[in-house]
Design an enzyme around this catalytic site. Structure first.
Site, PDB file in Angstrom:
ATOM      1  N   GLY A 114      44.334  32.747  23.253  1.00 22.98           N
ATOM      2  CA  GLY A 114      45.505  33.073  22.447  1.00 22.98           C
ATOM      3  C   GLY A 114      46.368  31.839  22.216  1.00 22.98           C
ATOM      4  N   GLY A 272      48.277  22.641  46.195  1.00 24.80           N
ATOM      5  CA  GLY A 272      49.174  23.328  45.267  1.00 24.80           C
ATOM      6  C   GLY A 272      48.479  23.633  43.943  1.00 24.80           C
ATOM      7  CG  HIS A 449      53.627  55.581  71.091  1.00 29.19           C
ATOM      8  ND1 HIS A 449      53.818  54.262  71.453  1.00 29.19           N
ATOM      9  CD2 HIS A 449      52.854  56.147  72.060  1.00 29.19           C
ATOM     10  CE1 HIS A 449      53.199  54.049  72.610  1.00 29.19           C
ATOM     11  NE2 HIS A 449      52.611  55.170  72.997  1.00 29.19           N
TER      12      HIS A 449
HETATM   13  P1  FAD Z   1      46.588  34.396  36.619  1.00 32.29           P
HETATM   14  O1  FAD Z   1      46.159  35.379  37.610  1.00 32.29           O
HETATM   15  O2  FAD Z   1      46.235  32.968  36.830  1.00 32.29           O
HETATM   16  O3  FAD Z   1      45.969  34.883  35.214  1.00 32.29           O
HETATM   17  C1  FAD Z   1      46.121  34.140  34.048  1.00 32.29           C
HETATM   18  C2  FAD Z   1      45.014  34.528  33.076  1.00 32.29           C
HETATM   19  O4  FAD Z   1      45.310  33.989  31.801  1.00 32.29           O
HETATM   20  C3  FAD Z   1      43.653  33.956  33.470  1.00 32.29           C
HETATM   21  O5  FAD Z   1      42.692  34.980  33.506  1.00 32.29           O
HETATM   22  C4  FAD Z   1      43.331  32.959  32.361  1.00 32.29           C
HETATM   23  O6  FAD Z   1      41.956  32.890  32.073  1.00 32.29           O
HETATM   24  C5  FAD Z   1      44.109  33.539  31.190  1.00 32.29           C
HETATM   25  N1  FAD Z   1      44.493  32.564  30.159  1.00 32.29           N
HETATM   26  C6  FAD Z   1      45.079  31.359  30.337  1.00 32.29           C
HETATM   27  N2  FAD Z   1      45.369  30.789  29.147  1.00 32.29           N
HETATM   28  C7  FAD Z   1      44.946  31.670  28.192  1.00 32.29           C
HETATM   29  C8  FAD Z   1      44.993  31.664  26.768  1.00 32.29           C
HETATM   30  N3  FAD Z   1      45.580  30.683  26.071  1.00 32.29           N
HETATM   31  N4  FAD Z   1      44.444  32.707  26.120  1.00 32.29           N
HETATM   32  C9  FAD Z   1      43.880  33.750  26.796  1.00 32.29           C
HETATM   33  N5  FAD Z   1      43.835  33.812  28.142  1.00 32.29           N
HETATM   34  C10 FAD Z   1      44.376  32.795  28.820  1.00 32.29           C
HETATM   35  N6  FAD Z   1      48.761  35.687  45.614  1.00 32.29           N
HETATM   36  C11 FAD Z   1      49.132  36.744  46.365  1.00 32.29           C
HETATM   37  O7  FAD Z   1      50.131  37.382  46.054  1.00 32.29           O
HETATM   38  N7  FAD Z   1      48.409  37.118  47.453  1.00 32.29           N
HETATM   39  C12 FAD Z   1      47.295  36.460  47.842  1.00 32.29           C
HETATM   40  O8  FAD Z   1      46.672  36.820  48.830  1.00 32.29           O
HETATM   41  C13 FAD Z   1      46.877  35.331  47.079  1.00 32.29           C
HETATM   42  N8  FAD Z   1      45.772  34.644  47.420  1.00 32.29           N
HETATM   43  C14 FAD Z   1      45.374  33.591  46.644  1.00 32.29           C
HETATM   44  C15 FAD Z   1      44.242  32.885  47.027  1.00 32.29           C
HETATM   45  C16 FAD Z   1      43.812  31.810  46.264  1.00 32.29           C
HETATM   46  C17 FAD Z   1      42.584  31.049  46.685  1.00 32.29           C
HETATM   47  C18 FAD Z   1      44.507  31.466  45.077  1.00 32.29           C
HETATM   48  C19 FAD Z   1      44.020  30.341  44.213  1.00 32.29           C
HETATM   49  C20 FAD Z   1      45.639  32.155  44.700  1.00 32.29           C
HETATM   50  C21 FAD Z   1      46.091  33.226  45.480  1.00 32.29           C
HETATM   51  N9  FAD Z   1      47.244  33.931  45.168  1.00 32.29           N
HETATM   52  C22 FAD Z   1      47.645  34.985  45.940  1.00 32.29           C
HETATM   53  C23 FAD Z   1      48.053  33.590  44.005  1.00 32.29           C
HETATM   54  C24 FAD Z   1      47.751  34.558  42.825  1.00 32.29           C
HETATM   55  O9  FAD Z   1      46.372  34.534  42.538  1.00 32.29           O
HETATM   56  C25 FAD Z   1      48.555  34.155  41.608  1.00 32.29           C
HETATM   57  O10 FAD Z   1      49.911  34.043  41.956  1.00 32.29           O
HETATM   58  C26 FAD Z   1      48.410  35.187  40.511  1.00 32.29           C
HETATM   59  O11 FAD Z   1      47.065  35.334  40.120  1.00 32.29           O
HETATM   60  C27 FAD Z   1      49.237  34.789  39.280  1.00 32.29           C
HETATM   61  O12 FAD Z   1      49.109  35.762  38.322  1.00 32.29           O
HETATM   62  P2  FAD Z   1      49.345  35.439  36.764  1.00 32.29           P
HETATM   63  O13 FAD Z   1      49.183  36.736  36.063  1.00 32.29           O
HETATM   64  O14 FAD Z   1      50.586  34.669  36.595  1.00 32.29           O
HETATM   65  O15 FAD Z   1      48.156  34.421  36.348  1.00 32.29           O
HETATM   66  P1  NAD Z   2      51.000  25.222  48.857  1.00 33.06           P
HETATM   67  O1  NAD Z   2      52.110  24.690  48.057  1.00 33.06           O
HETATM   68  O2  NAD Z   2      51.176  26.470  49.635  1.00 33.06           O
HETATM   69  O3  NAD Z   2      50.508  24.132  49.903  1.00 33.06           O
HETATM   70  C1  NAD Z   2      50.111  22.852  49.523  1.00 33.06           C
HETATM   71  C2  NAD Z   2      50.236  21.962  50.732  1.00 33.06           C
HETATM   72  O4  NAD Z   2      49.627  20.717  50.441  1.00 33.06           O
HETATM   73  C3  NAD Z   2      51.691  21.668  51.105  1.00 33.06           C
HETATM   74  O5  NAD Z   2      51.883  21.915  52.470  1.00 33.06           O
HETATM   75  C4  NAD Z   2      51.856  20.187  50.748  1.00 33.06           C
HETATM   76  O6  NAD Z   2      52.778  19.531  51.584  1.00 33.06           O
HETATM   77  C5  NAD Z   2      50.453  19.678  50.942  1.00 33.06           C
HETATM   78  N1  NAD Z   2      50.109  18.464  50.176  1.00 33.06           N
HETATM   79  C6  NAD Z   2      50.432  18.170  48.893  1.00 33.06           C
HETATM   80  N2  NAD Z   2      49.896  16.980  48.532  1.00 33.06           N
HETATM   81  C7  NAD Z   2      49.211  16.529  49.612  1.00 33.06           C
HETATM   82  C8  NAD Z   2      48.429  15.361  49.868  1.00 33.06           C
HETATM   83  N3  NAD Z   2      48.226  14.441  48.943  1.00 33.06           N
HETATM   84  N4  NAD Z   2      47.889  15.220  51.103  1.00 33.06           N
HETATM   85  C9  NAD Z   2      48.065  16.160  52.069  1.00 33.06           C
HETATM   86  N5  NAD Z   2      48.788  17.274  51.875  1.00 33.06           N
HETATM   87  C10 NAD Z   2      49.351  17.469  50.663  1.00 33.06           C
HETATM   88  O7  NAD Z   2      49.777  25.357  47.830  1.00 33.06           O
HETATM   89  P2  NAD Z   2      48.338  25.987  48.020  1.00 33.06           P
HETATM   90  O8  NAD Z   2      48.043  26.223  49.442  1.00 33.06           O
HETATM   91  O9  NAD Z   2      47.420  25.142  47.200  1.00 33.06           O
HETATM   92  O10 NAD Z   2      48.513  27.385  47.303  1.00 33.06           O
HETATM   93  C11 NAD Z   2      48.941  27.470  45.934  1.00 33.06           C
HETATM   94  C12 NAD Z   2      49.697  28.746  45.681  1.00 33.06           C
HETATM   95  O11 NAD Z   2      48.819  29.852  45.757  1.00 33.06           O
HETATM   96  C13 NAD Z   2      50.775  28.969  46.733  1.00 33.06           C
HETATM   97  O12 NAD Z   2      52.007  28.594  46.190  1.00 33.06           O
HETATM   98  C14 NAD Z   2      50.755  30.418  47.021  1.00 33.06           C
HETATM   99  O13 NAD Z   2      51.873  31.030  46.466  1.00 33.06           O
HETATM  100  C15 NAD Z   2      49.498  30.949  46.327  1.00 33.06           C
HETATM  101  N6  NAD Z   2      48.650  31.580  47.366  1.00 33.06           N
HETATM  102  C16 NAD Z   2      49.152  32.667  48.021  1.00 33.06           C
HETATM  103  C17 NAD Z   2      48.411  33.258  49.003  1.00 33.06           C
HETATM  104  C18 NAD Z   2      48.959  34.451  49.696  1.00 33.06           C
HETATM  105  O14 NAD Z   2      49.913  35.035  49.229  1.00 33.06           O
HETATM  106  N7  NAD Z   2      48.413  34.856  50.824  1.00 33.06           N
HETATM  107  C19 NAD Z   2      47.176  32.746  49.359  1.00 33.06           C
HETATM  108  C20 NAD Z   2      46.710  31.614  48.707  1.00 33.06           C
HETATM  109  C21 NAD Z   2      47.469  31.048  47.695  1.00 33.06           C
END
Ligand code: FAD
Ligand code: NAD
Length: 462
Positions: A114, A272, A449
């Site tokens: 999009g 990140g 409990h």
């Molecule tokens: P996304 O889920 O990233 O979805 C965006 C969508 O937009 C994608 O499908 C992409 O393909 C589509 N898109 C992008 N640009 C376009 C375009 N121009 N046209 C059409 N489609 C497009 N969060 C939690 O709360 N709990 C967790 O346990 C957790 N675990 C995580 C573990 C990992 C390894 C990672 C990487 C993230 C995790 N997160 C977790 C974070 C969570 O996945 C994100 O915060 C969440 O998916 C964000 O939702 P969103 O709808 O903003 O975007």
């Molecule tokens: P994060 O921001 O949680 O952690 C990144 C870490 O990398 C920080 O501690 C930072 O200090 C460190 N860092 C940055 N540059 C570095 C470098 N050059 N060398 C060494 N350390 C460095 O990001 P993430 O773990 O990649 O996760 C991304 C996002 O995905 C998070 O913000 C989180 O909200 C989301 N997420 C959420 C869940 C969950 O809710 N359980 C699980 C996975 C991911």
């Protein structure tokens, strides 16, 4: 002629598809544009695949205690092919659920990228075939985020992956180095260490999970160390190299002014994620769209999730801030309510955050340190879960529940939990904060409990 809609949502992650449903429920004619799979990062490369693998890893780890709880488990073994197969089945089932949800709510899904043309038009470019033009009253951007990789020399070597690559890997690295001790780093450290693989964590700041309560980081560090995990904090990664026999990797980093080396079979970069806007704005976009306010790649919004262009909203990871699935969903619902001219009732400032380590971590509101920085006088109550019956009988590792309350009003301002089921139980504190409950209010409730949740009652009654 353009197809006519009330709302076009770009991106079908937890932000986008839930907002589409919310719009449809309010009587809007909604189109959802997605260029990959329904469910976005969360379902396909994030929350769900990680927790599915973690589930197996933790069960395996618990089985190691077999004899002490009367189980004979000598034959227990991990089959990564089956683990991956099950993960794919879970994802497939949940994707089908979203497709059905779209159908039930009469939401048209467009498969393609999009691009916003102007306030009222989105062009959808499918992988094959010509573009389709959608005319709409409102546009919601929910394009999410992608891994952000710092420019480390050697980061492009085979065996260096982001979470996307590690989740797709059919087998496991023998020894894994994780650069970044944040949430993703800790969850993969939990998976690897629970399955008996050594892990080395290299974190730039002075502690793992730097955004969370200090005591949580200290406890987790101790638990991970017991599971063959080496943790380096305050460490600056200099470069990644192939080792002498060309099979493994070396990560060179500086810790306390000393050059150190760690060796492994694979390296996860988990430093990140950055907002993703690829394809969203192009030459076909009007000047107003190209001038949309952005800050370091993220789309800037106001308190109603509206961007600098009236009628265009943005939610979730693409807006930066807390990058959590449930935050994206809540922002989406809020944005749609605002489009419909309704009062927005969701408290977007109270977002529980969870880490699915063992034990789990759940936090909401402020910590005692944050209260101090803000000049708020607070009392902290802390209950050790070693005295909780359910924790003891189920052999849970050390854990605690901390509650932070205003010292004058006794209103609950925050909670930090590190214990079994913390990710489920933290919502009780979120509900307390949103509704202005005091410690005494929470203590009026009867908790069943034996449960882990009795720890909450003990913490607020202390
Ligand atoms: P996304 O889920 O990233 O979805 C965006 C969508 O937009 C994608 O499908 C992409 O393909 C589509 N898109 C992008 N640009 C376009 C375009 N121009 N046209 C059409 N489609 C497009 N969060 C939690 O709360 N709990 C967790 O346990 C957790 N675990 C995580 C573990 C990992 C390894 C990672 C990487 C993230 C995790 N997160 C977790 C974070 C969570 O996945 C994100 O915060 C969440 O998916 C964000 O939702 P969103 O709808 O903003 O975007
Ligand atoms: P994060 O921001 O949680 O952690 C990144 C870490 O990398 C920080 O501690 C930072 O200090 C460190 N860092 C940055 N540059 C570095 C470098 N050059 N060398 C060494 N350390 C460095 O990001 P993430 O773990 O990649 O996760 C991304 C996002 O995905 C998070 O913000 C989180 O909200 C989301 N997420 C959420 C869940 C969950 O809710 N359980 C699980 C996975 C991911």
């Amino acid at each position: 002629m353009a197809d006519r809609w009330n709302l076009v949502v770009i991106g079908a992650g937890p932000g986008g598809y839930e907002a589409a449903v919310e719009g449809a429920k309010k009587g809007m004619k909604v189109a959802l544009v997605e260029n990959r799979e329904l469910g976005g990062t969360c379902l396909n490369r994030g929350c769900i695949p990680t927790k599915t693998i973690l589930h197996t890893a933790e069960l395996y780890h618990e089985l190691q205690a077999g004899p002490s709880i009367g189980l004979r488990t000598e034959q227990a073994a991990v089959d990564m092919d089956l683990v991956q197969k099950r993960k794919e089945e879970v994802l497939k089932q949940l994707r089908a659920g979203i497709a059905a949800l779209m159908k039930t709510n009469k939401i048209t899904v467009y498969d393609g990228t999009g691009t916003i043309v102007d306030r009222c038009h989105v062009s959808v470019r499918p992988e094959s075939g010509g573009p389709v033009l959608l005319e709409t009253d409102h546009i919601l951007i929910a394009t999410g985020s992608v891994p952000a990789c710092p420019p480390i020399p050697g980061a492009d070597l085979p065996g260096v992956v982001t979470s996307d690559g590690l989740l797709d890997k059919k087998d496991m690295f023998g020894h894994l180095i994780i650069i970044g001790g944040g949430v993703i780093g800790m969850e993969f450290a939990s998976i690897y260490s629970s399955l008996g693989h050594p892990v080395t964590i290299i974190e730039a700041l002075d502690r793992i999970l730097p955004g969370m309560d200090k005591e949580i980081a200290q406890n987790l560090k101790m638990i991970l160390k017991k599971r063959d995990t080496d943790i380096h904090t305050g460490a600056r990664v200099e470069e990644i190299l192939r080792d002498e026999d060309g099979k493994g990797l070396i990560c060179r980093f500086v810790e306390k002014d000393k050059v150190c080396e760690a060796r492994a079979d694979g390296i996860l970069i988990a430093t990140g994620r950055r907002a993703y806007t690829g394809g969203l704005i192009s030459e076909e976009s009007s000047q107003e769209i190209r001038d949309m306010a952005m800050e370091r790649g993220r789309i800037v919004t106001d308190g109603n999730q509206e961007t600098s262009v009236p009628g265009i909203y943005a939610i979730g990871d693409v807006t930066g801030g807390v990058q959590l699935a449930h935050a994206a969903t809540a922002q989406g619902r809020s944005a749609v309510a605002h489009m419909a001219g309704e009062e927005v009732s969701i408290r977007l400032d109270i977002v529980p955050s969870c880490v699915y380590t063992s034990p789990e971590i759940g936090c909401v509101g402020i910590t005692a340190d944050e209260a101090k920085e803000k000049g708020i006088s607070v009392i902290t109550r802390k209950y050790l879960m070693s005295a909780n019956g359910k924790s003891l009988l189920s052999q849970q590792e050390r854990g605690f529940i901390k509650v932070v309350a205003d010292s004058e009003t006794q209103c609950i301002l925050g909670a930090q939990m590190m214990c079994a089921r913390a990710t489920d139980m933290i919502s009780q504190f979120a509900a307390a904060i949103v509704n202005g409950l005091t410690l005494e209010d929470m203590a009026k409730v009867i908790f069943p409990h034996p449960t882990f949740s009795e720890g909450i009652l003990e913490a607020v009654r202390l």
